[in-house]
Motif scaffolding. Structure first.
Motif, PDB file in Angstrom:
ATOM      1  N   PHE A 150       0.875  -1.159   0.000  1.00 17.28           N
ATOM      2  CA  PHE A 150       0.000   0.000   0.000  1.00 17.28           C
ATOM      3  C   PHE A 150       0.918   1.216   0.000  1.00 17.28           C
ATOM      4  N   ALA A 151       0.703   2.135  -0.917  1.00 19.17           N
ATOM      5  CA  ALA A 151       1.691   3.182  -1.137  1.00 19.17           C
ATOM      6  C   ALA A 151       1.053   4.559  -1.132  1.00 19.17           C
ATOM      7  N   ARG A 152       1.897   5.547  -0.834  1.00 16.01           N
ATOM      8  CA  ARG A 152       1.462   6.942  -0.873  1.00 16.01           C
ATOM      9  C   ARG A 152       2.564   7.759  -1.530  1.00 16.01           C
ATOM     10  N   ASP A 153       2.254   8.407  -2.603  1.00 18.54           N
ATOM     11  CA  ASP A 153       3.184   9.365  -3.217  1.00 18.54           C
ATOM     12  C   ASP A 153       2.719  10.765  -2.830  1.00 18.54           C
ATOM     13  N   THR A 154       3.640  11.585  -2.378  1.00 15.91           N
ATOM     14  CA  THR A 154       3.283  12.954  -1.985  1.00 15.91           C
ATOM     15  C   THR A 154       3.980  13.952  -2.900  1.00 15.91           C
ATOM     16  N   PHE A 155       3.318  15.080  -3.103  1.00 10.77           N
ATOM     17  CA  PHE A 155       3.838  16.101  -3.994  1.00 10.77           C
ATOM     18  C   PHE A 155       3.789  17.446  -3.272  1.00 10.77           C
ATOM     19  N   GLY A 156       4.952  17.974  -2.944  1.00 10.38           N
ATOM     20  CA  GLY A 156       5.011  19.260  -2.265  1.00 10.38           C
ATOM     21  C   GLY A 156       4.606  19.185  -0.813  1.00 10.38           C
ATOM     22  N   GLY A 157       4.627  17.985  -0.220  1.00 14.04           N
ATOM     23  CA  GLY A 157       4.238  17.830   1.173  1.00 14.04           C
ATOM     24  C   GLY A 157       5.433  17.671   2.098  1.00 14.04           C
ATOM     25  N   LEU A 158       5.173  17.201   3.306  1.00 15.73           N
ATOM     26  CA  LEU A 158       6.210  17.069   4.313  1.00 15.73           C
ATOM     27  C   LEU A 158       6.986  15.771   4.177  1.00 15.73           C
ATOM     28  N   LEU A 159       6.369  14.761   3.559  1.00 18.71           N
ATOM     29  CA  LEU A 159       6.985  13.440   3.501  1.00 18.71           C
ATOM     30  C   LEU A 159       7.362  13.064   2.084  1.00 18.71           C
ATOM     31  N   PRO A 160       8.450  12.311   1.914  1.00 22.80           N
ATOM     32  CA  PRO A 160       8.734  11.721   0.611  1.00 22.80           C
ATOM     33  C   PRO A 160       7.811  10.540   0.389  1.00 22.80           C
ATOM     34  N   PHE A 161       8.020   9.804  -0.728  1.00 23.34           N
ATOM     35  CA  PHE A 161       7.226   8.597  -0.959  1.00 23.34           C
ATOM     36  C   PHE A 161       7.241   7.725   0.282  1.00 23.34           C
ATOM     37  N   LEU A 162       6.086   7.259   0.690  1.00 25.01           N
ATOM     38  CA  LEU A 162       5.976   6.437   1.895  1.00 25.01           C
ATOM     39  C   LEU A 162       5.219   5.167   1.587  1.00 25.01           C
ATOM     40  N   SER A 163       5.855   4.028   1.779  1.00 27.85           N
ATOM     41  CA  SER A 163       5.152   2.752   1.723  1.00 27.85           C
ATOM     42  C   SER A 163       4.786   2.415   3.152  1.00 27.85           C
ATOM     43  N   ALA A 164       3.512   2.511   3.468  1.00 28.70           N
ATOM     44  CA  ALA A 164       3.092   2.487   4.862  1.00 28.70           C
ATOM     45  C   ALA A 164       3.079   1.091   5.466  1.00 28.70           C
ATOM     46  N   PHE A 165       3.102   0.048   4.652  1.00 25.75           N
ATOM     47  CA  PHE A 165       3.052  -1.306   5.161  1.00 25.75           C
ATOM     48  C   PHE A 165       4.195  -2.123   4.557  1.00 25.75           C
ATOM     49  N   GLU A 166       4.514  -3.231   5.176  1.00 26.27           N
ATOM     50  CA  GLU A 166       5.554  -4.094   4.644  1.00 26.27           C
ATOM     51  C   GLU A 166       5.119  -4.685   3.305  1.00 26.27           C
ATOM     52  N   SER A 167       6.099  -5.112   2.514  1.00 27.25           N
ATOM     53  CA  SER A 167       5.797  -5.729   1.227  1.00 27.25           C
ATOM     54  C   SER A 167       4.959  -6.978   1.434  1.00 27.25           C
ATOM     55  N   LEU A 168       3.882  -7.108   0.644  1.00 29.28           N
ATOM     56  CA  LEU A 168       2.959  -8.228   0.782  1.00 29.28           C
ATOM     57  C   LEU A 168       2.897  -9.023  -0.509  1.00 29.28           C
ATOM     58  N   PRO A 169       2.801 -10.354  -0.438  1.00 32.09           N
ATOM     59  CA  PRO A 169       2.656 -11.159  -1.652  1.00 32.09           C
ATOM     60  C   PRO A 169       1.384 -10.781  -2.404  1.00 32.09           C
ATOM     61  N   VAL A 170       1.422 -10.909  -3.710  1.00 32.08           N
ATOM     62  CA  VAL A 170       0.286 -10.583  -4.565  1.00 32.08           C
ATOM     63  C   VAL A 170      -0.627 -11.800  -4.692  1.00 32.08           C
ATOM     64  N   CYS A 171      -1.932 -11.571  -4.685  1.00 27.99           N
ATOM     65  CA  CYS A 171      -2.914 -12.629  -4.929  1.00 27.99           C
ATOM     66  C   CYS A 171      -3.169 -12.704  -6.436  1.00 27.99           C
ATOM     67  N   ARG A 172      -2.667 -13.740  -7.076  1.00 29.68           N
ATOM     68  CA  ARG A 172      -2.932 -13.903  -8.501  1.00 29.68           C
ATOM     69  C   ARG A 172      -4.426 -14.135  -8.740  1.00 29.68           C
ATOM     70  N   THR A 173      -5.059 -14.863  -7.817  1.00 31.56           N
ATOM     71  CA  THR A 173      -6.515 -15.039  -7.834  1.00 31.56           C
ATOM     72  C   THR A 173      -6.993 -14.928  -6.390  1.00 31.56           C
ATOM     73  N   ILE A 174      -8.285 -14.741  -6.220  1.00 29.97           N
ATOM     74  CA  ILE A 174      -8.845 -14.691  -4.875  1.00 29.97           C
ATOM     75  C   ILE A 174      -8.528 -15.987  -4.128  1.00 29.97           C
ATOM     76  N   ALA A 175      -8.614 -17.102  -4.817  1.00 29.33           N
ATOM     77  CA  ALA A 175      -8.463 -18.412  -4.177  1.00 29.33           C
ATOM     78  C   ALA A 175      -7.078 -18.624  -3.612  1.00 29.33           C
ATOM     79  N   ASP A 176      -6.037 -18.020  -4.227  1.00 31.69           N
ATOM     80  CA  ASP A 176      -4.695 -18.313  -3.748  1.00 31.69           C
ATOM     81  C   ASP A 176      -4.326 -17.487  -2.511  1.00 31.69           C
ATOM     82  N   CYS A 177      -5.250 -16.676  -2.043  1.00 32.28           N
ATOM     83  CA  CYS A 177      -5.041 -15.956  -0.767  1.00 32.28           C
ATOM     84  C   CYS A 177      -5.712 -16.710   0.364  1.00 32.28           C
TER      85      CYS A 177
END
Length: 430
Positions: free
Chosen positions: A403-430
């Motif tokens: 989950f990511a946040r890009d900021t423009f002209g704000g107080l923070l640089p790019f912030l990835s607020a959560f740890e890297s998570l595996p991608v669900c290729r389909t609903i079933a594989d989660c």
């Protein structure tokens, strides 16, 4: 979308930050060193965006007040609370074994029944203690159950707990229910009591025994007597459930001692059908159930949502509650956007933050120079960080995302607020 990331070795509210433990619906939790005593604590910091909303500040502060009334070995204790640089924080007992959701992810076929029943029994002790003091947790789930040493189990996160005192003032604000574990009366907006927690603990027991949530599309067989316990705990009508969590735990213990690991195919099938039928009826009653699989490549999809359609980046990311997306609901008439977490397996939409005024539309799918792919909704105006673009960022192979946040002209640089998570290729594989 969490609080500003506190770096290892930095000091916040006199606490030495040791590492980041994870993020939840209201903020980020860090492992920290107590400022005066030789012990570690779990330091929860409220998301600054939510902290600007009085309703969420009240909720966050109320957790400390509620837990301060409780003193039990099966409840995560609160040490202190305060505010630092405008950010609310709570210092809690640190439980080194992690949460139950992580354990379930490692045992997709379910835990040993004796261990499952032991965990439920320990949680029931803490919940019954809270109930005797007029407090209903209302958000019992594996992510809020923590594993200590020597078999100790603790229930935590009383952020949306309520008192059973009819004259007490209730916390206001958007509901933050976890769909799979929330009882029917919660979704109906009715009164909650200890039997609401019994329902959630019954669902948790089922998940511990099978490794799956009810209605996950995979039929699970339980020993007949344990299946009957789960069916009674998760009855739609609170009057048909166990009246206390301890009663549920006692029944599960008795059922386990009676079964002795025997599997009587015909009886098990009959009782499993009862459990499946109970959850099927409730699944029909739950509002807004939607089925669907994500796109195999990064894209934006529309999901009917409250009160406007959600624009959801896909593929979804894995979480302790299954596939999860950070979605945007746009009110074109007011030119506003509100963010939600969306769980396609259960169709739950969990309010995140907003509404924010829309500054400009954004290109939904953007390929980055480093090979990553960024999927986002519109750019909005945030009082805390200026212009913000939020969504998912996937690595070059689309095996992981955040989950990511890009900021423009704000107080923070790019912030990835959560740890890297595996991608669900389909609903079933989660």
């Amino acid at each position: 979308m969490g609080a500003p990331s506190l770096l290892r070795g930095s000091v916040f509210a006199d606490h030495l930050i040791m590492e980041r433990l994870g993020s939840g619906g209201m903020g980020t939790v860090y492992l920290a060193q107590h400022p005066r005593l030789p012990r570690s604590v779990a330091l929860k910091v409220l998301d600054p965006e939510l902290g600007s909303d009085r309703r969420f500040r009240v909720r966050f502060e109320r957790e400390a007040e509620v837990v301060a009334q409780l003193d039990h070995p099966n409840i995560v204790g609160i040490h202190d609370r305060g505010i630092e640089s405008g950010l609310l924080w709570i210092s809690m007992h640190y439980v080194p074994g992690g949460d139950l959701a992580r354990l379930i992810r490692r045992h997709r076929r379910g835990l040993d029944p004796h261990r499952a029943v032991h965990i439920v029994t320990e949680v029931a002790k803490g919940l019954d203690h809270a109930h005797r003091r007029g407090i209903v947790h209302r958000d019992v789930k594996p992510a809020n159950i923590f594993l200590g040493t020597e078999g100790r189990v603790l229930i935590g996160d009383f952020g949306i707990a309520r008192t059973t005192d009819a004259e007490a003032t209730e916390t206001v604000g958007p509901p933050m229910l976890t769909r799979a574990y929330a009882a029917p009366e919660q979704w109906a907006g009715g009164a909650t009591d200890p039997r609401t927690d019994v329902y959630a603990l019954g669902v948790t027991l089922y998940e511990l025994l099978t490794g799956r949530l009810p209605g996950a599309g995979v039929q699970q067989s339980l020993p007949p007597r344990l299946a009957a316990v789960v069916a009674k705990a998760s009855a739609t009508d609170p009057a048909d459930r166990y009246q206390a969590c301890g009663d549920l735990a006692a029944a599960a213990t008795a059922a386990l001692s009676t079964n002795h690991r025997r599997h009587i195919a015909s009886a098990a099938l009959g009782t499993t059908v009862i459990v499946a039928a109970a959850f099927t009826v409730w699944d029909i009653l739950r509002p807004g159930h939607i089925d669907g699989d994500p796109w195999p490549a990064p894209a934006m999809v529309e999901i009917p949502g409250p009160p406007f359609e959600l624009q959801c980046p896909t593929p979804y990311l894995k979480s302790d509650r299954g596939p999860k997306g950070l979605c945007t609901a746009v009110d074109t008439a007011k030119n506003e956007a509100t963010f939600y977490f969306y769980y396609p397996r259960t169709s739950e939409r969990e309010y995140r933050e907003g509404p924010f005024s829309i500054e400009s539309p954004s290109e939904p799918v953007k390929k980055q120079k480093d090979g990553t792919t960024y999927i986002s909704g519109p750019t909005v105006t945030s009082s805390f960080v200026g212009a913000v673009n939020v969504g998912h960022r996937y690595d070059a192979d689309r095996e992981h995302g955040a989950f990511a946040r890009d900021t423009f002209g704000g107080l923070l640089p790019f912030l990835s607020a959560f740890e890297s998570l595996p991608v669900c290729r389909t609903i079933a594989d989660c």
